[in-house]
Design a protein around this motif. Structure first.
Motif, mmCIF file in Angstrom:
data_model
loop_
_atom_site.group_PDB
_atom_site.id
_atom_site.type_symbol
_atom_site.label_atom_id
_atom_site.label_comp_id
_atom_site.label_asym_id
_atom_site.label_seq_id
_atom_site.Cartn_x
_atom_site.Cartn_y
_atom_site.Cartn_z
ATOM 1 N N ALA A 578 0.957 -1.081 0.035
ATOM 2 C CA ALA A 578 -0.115 0.113 0.125
ATOM 3 C C ALA A 578 0.665 1.507 0.018
ATOM 4 O O ALA A 578 1.620 1.340 0.809
ATOM 5 N N GLU A 579 0.532 2.269 -1.045
ATOM 6 C CA GLU A 579 1.356 3.491 -0.805
ATOM 7 C C GLU A 579 0.493 4.647 -0.097
ATOM 8 O O GLU A 579 -0.713 4.783 -0.528
ATOM 9 N N VAL A 580 0.785 5.129 1.024
ATOM 10 C CA VAL A 580 0.172 6.053 1.640
ATOM 11 C C VAL A 580 0.735 7.424 1.899
ATOM 12 O O VAL A 580 2.057 7.460 2.069
ATOM 13 N N SER A 581 -0.353 8.218 2.169
ATOM 14 C CA SER A 581 0.118 9.634 2.710
ATOM 15 C C SER A 581 -0.738 10.169 3.589
ATOM 16 O O SER A 581 -1.620 9.343 4.098
ATOM 17 N N LYS A 582 -0.571 11.280 4.203
ATOM 18 C CA LYS A 582 -1.265 11.633 5.544
ATOM 19 C C LYS A 582 -2.256 12.757 4.811
ATOM 20 O O LYS A 582 -2.202 13.779 4.340
ATOM 21 N N GLY A 586 -6.021 13.751 8.968
ATOM 22 C CA GLY A 586 -5.100 13.254 9.673
ATOM 23 C C GLY A 586 -5.004 11.837 9.708
ATOM 24 O O GLY A 586 -4.081 11.029 10.472
ATOM 25 N N LEU A 587 -5.815 10.941 8.791
ATOM 26 C CA LEU A 587 -5.850 9.589 8.607
ATOM 27 C C LEU A 587 -5.087 9.486 7.482
ATOM 28 O O LEU A 587 -4.766 10.028 6.563
ATOM 29 N N PRO A 588 -4.756 7.884 7.413
ATOM 30 C CA PRO A 588 -3.710 7.483 5.985
ATOM 31 C C PRO A 588 -4.673 7.843 4.969
ATOM 32 O O PRO A 588 -6.191 7.454 4.758
ATOM 33 N N ARG A 589 -4.290 8.178 3.636
ATOM 34 C CA ARG A 589 -4.858 8.271 2.486
ATOM 35 C C ARG A 589 -4.102 7.186 1.556
ATOM 36 O O ARG A 589 -2.904 7.454 1.406
ATOM 37 N N VAL A 590 -4.795 6.462 1.250
ATOM 38 C CA VAL A 590 -4.314 5.193 0.433
ATOM 39 C C VAL A 590 -4.365 5.640 -1.025
ATOM 40 O O VAL A 590 -5.500 5.551 -1.663
ATOM 41 N N HIS A 591 -3.446 5.815 -1.730
ATOM 42 C CA HIS A 591 -3.402 6.166 -3.281
ATOM 43 C C HIS A 591 -3.561 4.878 -4.151
ATOM 44 O O HIS A 591 -4.102 4.855 -4.894
ATOM 45 N N LYS A 592 -2.674 3.763 -3.669
ATOM 46 C CA LYS A 592 -2.667 2.504 -4.537
ATOM 47 C C LYS A 592 -2.292 1.411 -3.744
ATOM 48 O O LYS A 592 -1.589 1.488 -2.703
ATOM 49 N N VAL A 593 -2.731 0.370 -4.286
ATOM 50 C CA VAL A 593 -2.586 -0.990 -3.604
ATOM 51 C C VAL A 593 -2.268 -2.105 -4.795
ATOM 52 O O VAL A 593 -2.704 -1.967 -5.808
#
Length: 704
Positions: A578-582, A586-593
């Motif tokens: 999983a590729e994640v940013s904030k 304030g929670l994980p934002r998941v861009h791609k899996v």
């Protein structure tokens, strides 16, 4: 009713009717089945109009067994996909039981696995009989006859299945028909369109909520506000005054309002004034339960697995980590809540329902109505999701629906749960607390793993420790020099039930998140560390494939991080990155899996990808947002999607799925896509923020 040839009636036994929920795809048009179709076994029927009907023994709630089972049979039959249609089976254990369960039922990702050889043999037998009929008609050797896309041929001779159907009915059914080798498959392994997609797109597919019967009344129920509470009395005068309400009845499950339509029924329910007795209710809050579970997890528990001397390994470790993980109650929240339509006629009755355990639930309704099972007919419907919710070992909803119908014998009854009934109705994924202790040596290698799980059983009828309490814990997937897993059974008044991926929903997170912490503490790469510990070659293959797919070790945007997780469940191997940013919240934002899966022979890659994507979305939404909280007096705080938060369409990450080519028998895909996603996100989040999330959901205040 579709007529059954007299020489095939033994296949139906005392099961009632073969019901006419039939769907066609492509250019095949729905038509009345001729009086004497070719039906060599309980799973396939070929009519003279050249339609091939596959009898589906598993409930279809979107996971694709109708397409998968049809694909298997059609391939061995050498049929054309456009001539295939489906029909749901009656409630009949001798014919249609799940071979893994011993009774009819769908669950545990067993639909394809238990039916694989059964459907292959059914298709191959029908093909052999069609070929034999053609050989007899044309006076040629059967071995010289070819079959392709629904056409039987030999030189200038050609015949469709429909043209040979009557003659094939006279051929003896072969006991061991020859089966194809994988190299001969023509449909298996291809991206066939789902056989029910057109019907679900144009609205012709029927769900229980679509059923309307002459004179039918609609009923809704008011359950006690706390688990275990009972009714003292109810003032129903205001409810009876609502236009359209025809009756109010009390049943063991609560207070039922019957009305001419659903709006009146729900309005009448809102007007009820009940008094409840809470003497035997579960009144503890979620926090009360978590405190007791965390205390219990400090003990060793009942040992369910051990390798080596864990105590000595931890005592001699250069560094140890001690972590406690908390998992909340979760609802299944299918789009279509539980519902059923029951109509009595004469000395029998018909049940319309998207039943997950067809025989058990039909028997439960029959018992509630006071009629023999043999007098019941199940009209199996499509179901709008389940995720385990419909898989009730005690047939609880069927008992309730039967009881509600029995209390109002004068008309057909449609009984349904509202969303609030569903969210507050119990049968949750149980809460759990894991305590893990791990040790690494001076080189960073893991030397010891100790895990205690405090949890309530998934199945309330299970005595002692069941598999769902610990399946998929650390040593199941990885080889440690010393390890131990213990389980403490916890009991409370909240009813629980299997939830999508069952025990793996909590063990995968605890294992993969804690493993990542240990690998990071030892200076090990998350991918290589798993490869070094993984027990078998198929596990290593999916880890390597997802690393390759995601470009593990390559560049990642500065405001993002990637995490990996691997888990095997229901015989299927899945690894995800999983590729994640904030995010702004304030929670994980998941861009791609990225996802790699090995499920044996890939019957329909399109469905496999869809199930991986669905499992990722379902698992991610629950990991980020979802929890059911018992508040004051044990009352559930959430009631609908405004408070029980799901993943929204704009939050769904891009997903790329790689299916590992395999010659192994097929295993399930309905559940294995879910367990790795939450720990993959957590592992990326730890890299990004330096914080290990040990209490789900991510949105819980302790993670702020």
């Amino acid at each position: 009713m579709n007529a059954i040839p007299s020489n095939r009636r033994e296949f139906l036994g005392a099961s009632g009717l073969v019901l006419g929920l039939s769907l066609t795809i492509g250019k095949a048009a729905a038509a009345a089945t001729p009086a004497k179709p070719f039906q060599p076994n309980a799973f396939v029927r070929i009519s003279p109009d050249n339609l091939v009907t596959v009898i589906i023994k598993h409930v279809e709630f979107g996971q694709g067994p109708s397409t998968g089972l049809t694909t298997i049979l059609a391939d061995e039959l050498d049929a054309d996909w456009g001539q295939m249609r489906i029909e749901f089976s009656p409630a009949n254990d001798p014919l249609y039981k799940n071979l893994a369960f011993g009774t009819m039922g769908t669950g545990g990702s067993t639909a394809m696995a238990n039916s694989w050889m059964q459907m292959r043999n059914a298709g191959a037998a029908a093909r052999a009989m069609l070929v034999a009929a053609a050989a007899k008609r044309w006076g040629v050797p059967a071995a010289d006859i070819a079959v392709s896309k629904g056409v039987v041929s030999h030189g200038a001779h050609k015949a469709s299945f429909g043209e040979l159907a009557e003659a094939a009915s006279a051929i003896a059914v072969p006991e061991k028909p020859p089966l194809k080798t994988p190299e001969q498959f023509t449909l298996i392994g291809t991206d066939l369109p789902k056989i029910d997609s057109i019907a679900k797109s144009n609205g012709s597919a029927t769900f229980t909520m679509d059923i309307a019967r002459p004179g039918m009344v609609t009923s809704v129920i008011l359950h006690p506000p706390a688990f275990g509470a009972t009714l003292i009395s109810v003032d129903d005068s205001a409810a009876l005054a609502v236009p359209g309400v025809v009756a109010v009845k009390t049943v063991p499950q609560g207070v039922v309002v019957y009305a001419k339509d659903s709006f009146a029924a729900m309005k009448g329910r809102s007007a009820l004034k009940p008094q409840w007795d809470f003497a035997k209710a579960e009144t503890r809050s979620s926090e009360d339960l978590f405190r007791s579970y965390a205390e219990a997890a400090k003990g060793p528990g009942k040992e369910v697995g051990k390798t080596g001397d864990v105590a000595a390994a931890l005592a001699g470790a250069a560094k140890t980590i001690d972590a406690t993980y908390y998992f909340p109650f979760l609802a299944h929240a299918p789009m279509e809540p539980l519902d059923a339509v029951i109509e009595r006629k004469g000395d029998g009755a018909t049940l319309w329902m998207g039943s997950q355990f067809q025989v058990g639930e039909t028997k439960a309704v029959a018992k509630a109505l006071g009629i023999p099972f043999e007098k019941m007919t199940l009209a199996q419907q499509f179901a709008g999701g389940s995720f385990g919710r419909r898989a009730q070992p005690d047939s609880g909803f069927a008992v309730e629906a039967g009881t509600v119908a029995a209390a109002y014998p004068g008309a057909p009854v449609k009984h349904f749960w509202t969303r609030e009934n569903d969210i507050r109705g119990g049968r949750y994924r149980p809460i759990a607390v894991h305590r893990l202790r791990g040790g690494i040596d001076a080189s960073g290698a893991i030397v010891g793993w100790d895990q205690t799980i405090a949890i309530q059983p998934f199945s309330p009828q299970q005595a002692g420790v069941d598999d769902g309490m610990h399946e998929g814990a650390g040593p199941d997937d990885y080889a440690f020099p010393a390890d131990r897993v213990g389980v403490v059974r916890m009991d409370n008044g909240v009813p629980t039930l299997w939830w999508r991926s069952v025990g793996h929903t909590h063990t995968a997170y605890a294992t993969e998140a804690f493993l990542d912490d240990l690998l990071a503490a030892g200076g090990k790469d998350a991918v290589q560390g798993r490869l070094d510990l993984a027990k078998d070659a198929r596990a290593k293959a999916v880890i390597n494939r997802v690393a390759e797919l995601s470009g593990w070790g390559g560049g990642v945007p500065g405001d993002r991080a990637r995490g990996i997780a691997f888990h095997k469940s229901f015989g299927t191997y899945v690894a995800q990155v999983a590729e994640v940013s904030k995010g702004a919240d304030g929670l994980p934002r998941v861009h791609k899996v990225w996802c790699a899966v090995d499920c044996g022979i890939a019957i329909n890659p399109n469905i496999i990808r869809a199930q991986m994507e669905g499992g990722i979305g379902y698992g991610l939404g629950h990991a980020l947002y979802a929890e059911l909280v018992l508040g004051e007096g044990g009352r559930v705080a959430q009631g609908n999607f405004d408070t029980y938060r799901s993943l929204r369409i704009g939050e769904m990450p891009a997903v790329e799925v790689a299916i590992i080519k395999s010659g192994a028998d097929p295993t399930g895909v309905g559940e294995p896509g879910l367990p790795p996603i939450a720990p993959a996100v957590a592992n990326a989040w730890r890299k990004l923020t330096g914080k290990s999330v040990r209490r789900l959901p991510f949105a819980h205040r302790e993670n702020a």
